[in-house]
Write a protein that holds these residues in place. Sequence first.
Motif, PDB file in Angstrom:
ATOM      1  N   VAL A 175       0.820  -1.210   0.000  1.00 16.42           N
ATOM      2  CA  VAL A 175       0.000   0.000   0.000  1.00 16.42           C
ATOM      3  C   VAL A 175       0.862   1.272   0.000  1.00 16.42           C
ATOM      4  O   VAL A 175       2.032   1.263   0.380  1.00 16.42           O
ATOM      5  CB  VAL A 175      -0.976   0.051   1.205  1.00 16.42           C
ATOM      6  CG1 VAL A 175      -1.843  -1.206   1.274  1.00 16.42           C
ATOM      7  CG2 VAL A 175      -0.264   0.278   2.518  1.00 16.42           C
ATOM      8  N   PHE A 176       0.221   2.342  -0.447  1.00 16.03           N
ATOM      9  CA  PHE A 176       0.746   3.694  -0.315  1.00 16.03           C
ATOM     10  C   PHE A 176      -0.277   4.474   0.517  1.00 16.03           C
ATOM     11  O   PHE A 176      -1.474   4.205   0.413  1.00 16.03           O
ATOM     12  CB  PHE A 176       0.859   4.398  -1.672  1.00 16.03           C
ATOM     13  CG  PHE A 176       2.001   3.955  -2.545  1.00 16.03           C
ATOM     14  CD1 PHE A 176       2.114   2.635  -2.964  1.00 16.03           C
ATOM     15  CD2 PHE A 176       2.954   4.872  -2.977  1.00 16.03           C
ATOM     16  CE1 PHE A 176       3.162   2.239  -3.797  1.00 16.03           C
ATOM     17  CE2 PHE A 176       4.000   4.483  -3.804  1.00 16.03           C
ATOM     18  CZ  PHE A 176       4.106   3.174  -4.213  1.00 16.03           C
ATOM     19  N   VAL A 177       0.194   5.414   1.272  1.00 17.26           N
ATOM     20  CA  VAL A 177      -0.696   6.317   1.994  1.00 17.26           C
ATOM     21  C   VAL A 177      -0.896   7.564   1.127  1.00 17.26           C
ATOM     22  O   VAL A 177       0.081   8.193   0.682  1.00 17.26           O
ATOM     23  CB  VAL A 177      -0.110   6.676   3.372  1.00 17.26           C
ATOM     24  CG1 VAL A 177      -0.842   7.863   3.989  1.00 17.26           C
ATOM     25  CG2 VAL A 177      -0.200   5.458   4.309  1.00 17.26           C
ATOM     26  N   GLN A 178      -2.156   7.897   0.876  1.00 11.43           N
ATOM     27  CA  GLN A 178      -2.446   9.096   0.090  1.00 11.43           C
ATOM     28  C   GLN A 178      -2.429  10.317   1.002  1.00 11.43           C
ATOM     29  O   GLN A 178      -3.120  10.362   2.024  1.00 11.43           O
ATOM     30  CB  GLN A 178      -3.814   8.968  -0.588  1.00 11.43           C
ATOM     31  CG  GLN A 178      -4.133  10.179  -1.468  1.00 11.43           C
ATOM     32  CD  GLN A 178      -5.406  10.018  -2.278  1.00 11.43           C
ATOM     33  OE1 GLN A 178      -6.013   8.932  -2.322  1.00 11.43           O
ATOM     34  NE2 GLN A 178      -5.824  11.106  -2.923  1.00 11.43           N
ATOM     35  N   VAL A 179      -1.642  11.308   0.618  1.00 10.23           N
ATOM     36  CA  VAL A 179      -1.506  12.523   1.424  1.00 10.23           C
ATOM     37  C   VAL A 179      -2.184  13.686   0.700  1.00 10.23           C
ATOM     38  O   VAL A 179      -1.952  13.912  -0.490  1.00 10.23           O
ATOM     39  CB  VAL A 179      -0.013  12.844   1.673  1.00 10.23           C
ATOM     40  CG1 VAL A 179       0.118  14.077   2.557  1.00 10.23           C
ATOM     41  CG2 VAL A 179       0.717  11.656   2.308  1.00 10.23           C
ATOM     42  N   ASN A 180      -3.002  14.403   1.419  1.00  8.98           N
ATOM     43  CA  ASN A 180      -3.695  15.574   0.882  1.00  8.98           C
ATOM     44  C   ASN A 180      -2.764  16.778   1.057  1.00  8.98           C
ATOM     45  O   ASN A 180      -2.945  17.595   1.957  1.00  8.98           O
ATOM     46  CB  ASN A 180      -5.015  15.743   1.643  1.00  8.98           C
ATOM     47  CG  ASN A 180      -5.903  16.838   1.078  1.00  8.98           C
ATOM     48  OD1 ASN A 180      -5.533  17.540   0.129  1.00  8.98           O
ATOM     49  ND2 ASN A 180      -7.079  17.001   1.676  1.00  8.98           N
ATOM     50  N   THR A 181      -1.755  16.860   0.180  1.00  9.16           N
ATOM     51  CA  THR A 181      -0.692  17.859   0.367  1.00  9.16           C
ATOM     52  C   THR A 181      -1.220  19.287   0.318  1.00  9.16           C
ATOM     53  O   THR A 181      -0.640  20.181   0.935  1.00  9.16           O
ATOM     54  CB  THR A 181       0.415  17.703  -0.694  1.00  9.16           C
ATOM     55  OG1 THR A 181      -0.190  17.777  -1.990  1.00  9.16           O
ATOM     56  CG2 THR A 181       1.175  16.395  -0.537  1.00  9.16           C
ATOM     57  N   GLY A 182      -2.307  19.489  -0.423  1.00  6.53           N
ATOM     58  CA  GLY A 182      -2.869  20.835  -0.522  1.00  6.53           C
ATOM     59  C   GLY A 182      -3.892  21.125   0.567  1.00  6.53           C
ATOM     60  O   GLY A 182      -4.461  22.218   0.594  1.00  6.53           O
ATOM     61  N   GLU A 183      -4.120  20.150   1.446  1.00  2.00           N
ATOM     62  CA  GLU A 183      -5.134  20.267   2.504  1.00  2.00           C
ATOM     63  C   GLU A 183      -6.448  20.794   1.947  1.00  2.00           C
ATOM     64  O   GLU A 183      -7.082  21.688   2.516  1.00  2.00           O
ATOM     65  CB  GLU A 183      -4.612  21.116   3.672  1.00  2.00           C
ATOM     66  CG  GLU A 183      -3.285  20.537   4.178  1.00  2.00           C
ATOM     67  CD  GLU A 183      -2.838  21.055   5.536  1.00  2.00           C
ATOM     68  OE1 GLU A 183      -3.578  20.824   6.497  1.00  2.00           O
ATOM     69  OE2 GLU A 183      -1.773  21.674   5.607  1.00  2.00           O
ATOM     70  N   GLU A 184      -6.858  20.220   0.836  1.00  2.59           N
ATOM     71  CA  GLU A 184      -8.120  20.621   0.199  1.00  2.59           C
ATOM     72  C   GLU A 184      -9.267  19.866   0.869  1.00  2.59           C
ATOM     73  O   GLU A 184      -9.237  18.640   0.954  1.00  2.59           O
ATOM     74  CB  GLU A 184      -8.087  20.270  -1.288  1.00  2.59           C
ATOM     75  CG  GLU A 184      -7.020  21.007  -2.077  1.00  2.59           C
ATOM     76  CD  GLU A 184      -6.895  20.443  -3.483  1.00  2.59           C
ATOM     77  OE1 GLU A 184      -7.501  21.024  -4.394  1.00  2.59           O
ATOM     78  OE2 GLU A 184      -6.212  19.424  -3.666  1.00  2.59           O
ATOM     79  N   PRO A 185     -10.305  20.594   1.298  1.00  4.25           N
ATOM     80  CA  PRO A 185     -11.387  19.940   2.039  1.00  4.25           C
ATOM     81  C   PRO A 185     -12.096  18.853   1.229  1.00  4.25           C
ATOM     82  O   PRO A 185     -12.531  17.854   1.787  1.00  4.25           O
ATOM     83  CB  PRO A 185     -12.345  21.088   2.384  1.00  4.25           C
ATOM     84  CG  PRO A 185     -11.841  22.299   1.684  1.00  4.25           C
ATOM     85  CD  PRO A 185     -10.452  22.048   1.206  1.00  4.25           C
ATOM     86  N   GLN A 186     -12.211  19.043  -0.089  1.00  2.86           N
ATOM     87  CA  GLN A 186     -12.972  18.073  -0.890  1.00  2.86           C
ATOM     88  C   GLN A 186     -12.115  16.896  -1.316  1.00  2.86           C
ATOM     89  O   GLN A 186     -12.594  15.964  -1.940  1.00  2.86           O
ATOM     90  CB  GLN A 186     -13.574  18.771  -2.122  1.00  2.86           C
ATOM     91  CG  GLN A 186     -12.643  18.980  -3.315  1.00  2.86           C
ATOM     92  CD  GLN A 186     -11.579  20.065  -3.127  1.00  2.86           C
ATOM     93  OE1 GLN A 186     -11.461  20.642  -2.045  1.00  2.86           O
ATOM     94  NE2 GLN A 186     -10.775  20.324  -4.143  1.00  2.86           N
ATOM     95  N   LYS A 187     -10.802  16.923  -0.996  1.00  2.29           N
ATOM     96  CA  LYS A 187      -9.929  15.869  -1.510  1.00  2.29           C
ATOM     97  C   LYS A 187      -9.581  14.857  -0.430  1.00  2.29           C
ATOM     98  O   LYS A 187      -9.407  15.212   0.734  1.00  2.29           O
ATOM     99  CB  LYS A 187      -8.658  16.489  -2.091  1.00  2.29           C
ATOM    100  CG  LYS A 187      -7.905  15.546  -3.013  1.00  2.29           C
ATOM    101  CD  LYS A 187      -6.789  16.249  -3.760  1.00  2.29           C
ATOM    102  CE  LYS A 187      -7.236  16.733  -5.137  1.00  2.29           C
ATOM    103  NZ  LYS A 187      -6.213  17.535  -5.794  1.00  2.29           N
ATOM    104  N   ALA A 188      -9.480  13.596  -0.866  1.00  2.00           N
ATOM    105  CA  ALA A 188      -9.133  12.522   0.066  1.00  2.00           C
ATOM    106  C   ALA A 188      -7.671  12.643   0.472  1.00  2.00           C
ATOM    107  O   ALA A 188      -6.874  13.289  -0.194  1.00  2.00           O
ATOM    108  CB  ALA A 188      -9.371  11.173  -0.602  1.00  2.00           C
ATOM    109  N   GLY A 189      -7.366  12.019   1.589  1.00  2.00           N
ATOM    110  CA  GLY A 189      -5.962  11.926   1.984  1.00  2.00           C
ATOM    111  C   GLY A 189      -5.723  12.362   3.415  1.00  2.00           C
ATOM    112  O   GLY A 189      -6.512  13.081   4.016  1.00  2.00           O
ATOM    113  N   ILE A 190      -4.592  11.899   3.922  1.00  2.00           N
ATOM    114  CA  ILE A 190      -4.157  12.223   5.265  1.00  2.00           C
ATOM    115  C   ILE A 190      -3.500  13.608   5.226  1.00  2.00           C
ATOM    116  O   ILE A 190      -2.822  13.947   4.259  1.00  2.00           O
ATOM    117  CB  ILE A 190      -3.116  11.163   5.719  1.00  2.00           C
ATOM    118  CG1 ILE A 190      -3.721   9.741   5.680  1.00  2.00           C
ATOM    119  CG2 ILE A 190      -2.530  11.487   7.078  1.00  2.00           C
ATOM    120  CD1 ILE A 190      -4.868   9.530   6.641  1.00  2.00           C
TER     121      ILE A 190
END
Length: 223
Positions: free
Chosen positions: A126-141
């Motif tokens: 697995v890879f962990v998906q990171v919400n680098t832009g901290e966008e509210p509508q986007k998935a990720g840690i």
Amino acid sequence: MQNPSPAKRLAHIKDRISEREAAAERSAGSVTLVTVSKTFAAEDIRPVIEAGQKVFGENRVQESQAKWPSLKDDFEDLELHLIGPLQSNKAKDAVALFDVIQTIDREKIARAVSDAARQLERSVRVFVQVNTGEEPQKAGISPAETHDFVNRCRNEHGLQVDGLMCIPPIDEEPALHFALLEKLGNAAGVSALSMGMSADFETAIDFGATHVRVGSAIFGARG
Ligand SMILES: *Cc1c(COP(=O)(O)O)cnc(C)c1O
């Protein structure tokens, strides 16, 4: 002149990856091309496999179930990556079909994938998906929680976390997000970084991408 075939475009993208590896002083072959075949049919994918490509990315479990089992029967050593959002009720189907799940984006999914792998006695990376832009509508840690989350995936859920993955905001400079993912990957102690798509994979290679996800530059525009 006709449009070049996907197999021809594949060769061109592979050349560009090699050139960029060299320019960035990275070793040859350090970047894996994940060819994104979402929306394209098995007949479109087949010639690309015949041209030597083994690693593919899809973003929907159900769509993949319709086309990949027969391709996996016909060709050896294919490696299939899930790069789209996963619902926990599809975790078992995903673990059964995919070799790598790049979109572990919350605790519930980490647990569901881990449970499914145990039930099916199948190992999945697995890879962990990171919400680098901290966008509210986007998935990720969120970036701040990435290190702890990677540790929990490994220690509490027993998952083999190979790396981190991100999809930068469409309206921002991708390089900033690639640099952030590289930094987070180093801090979390993972070796792989999945970042860069058709428009920006060369920049991603400069920032240490080990997996680039390229769709339209190979298969053409999606309908
Ligand atoms: C569709 C998709 C890609 C490929 O995008 P292109 O711009 O066609 O190369 C890469 N990553 C993810 C997560 C996607 O959903």
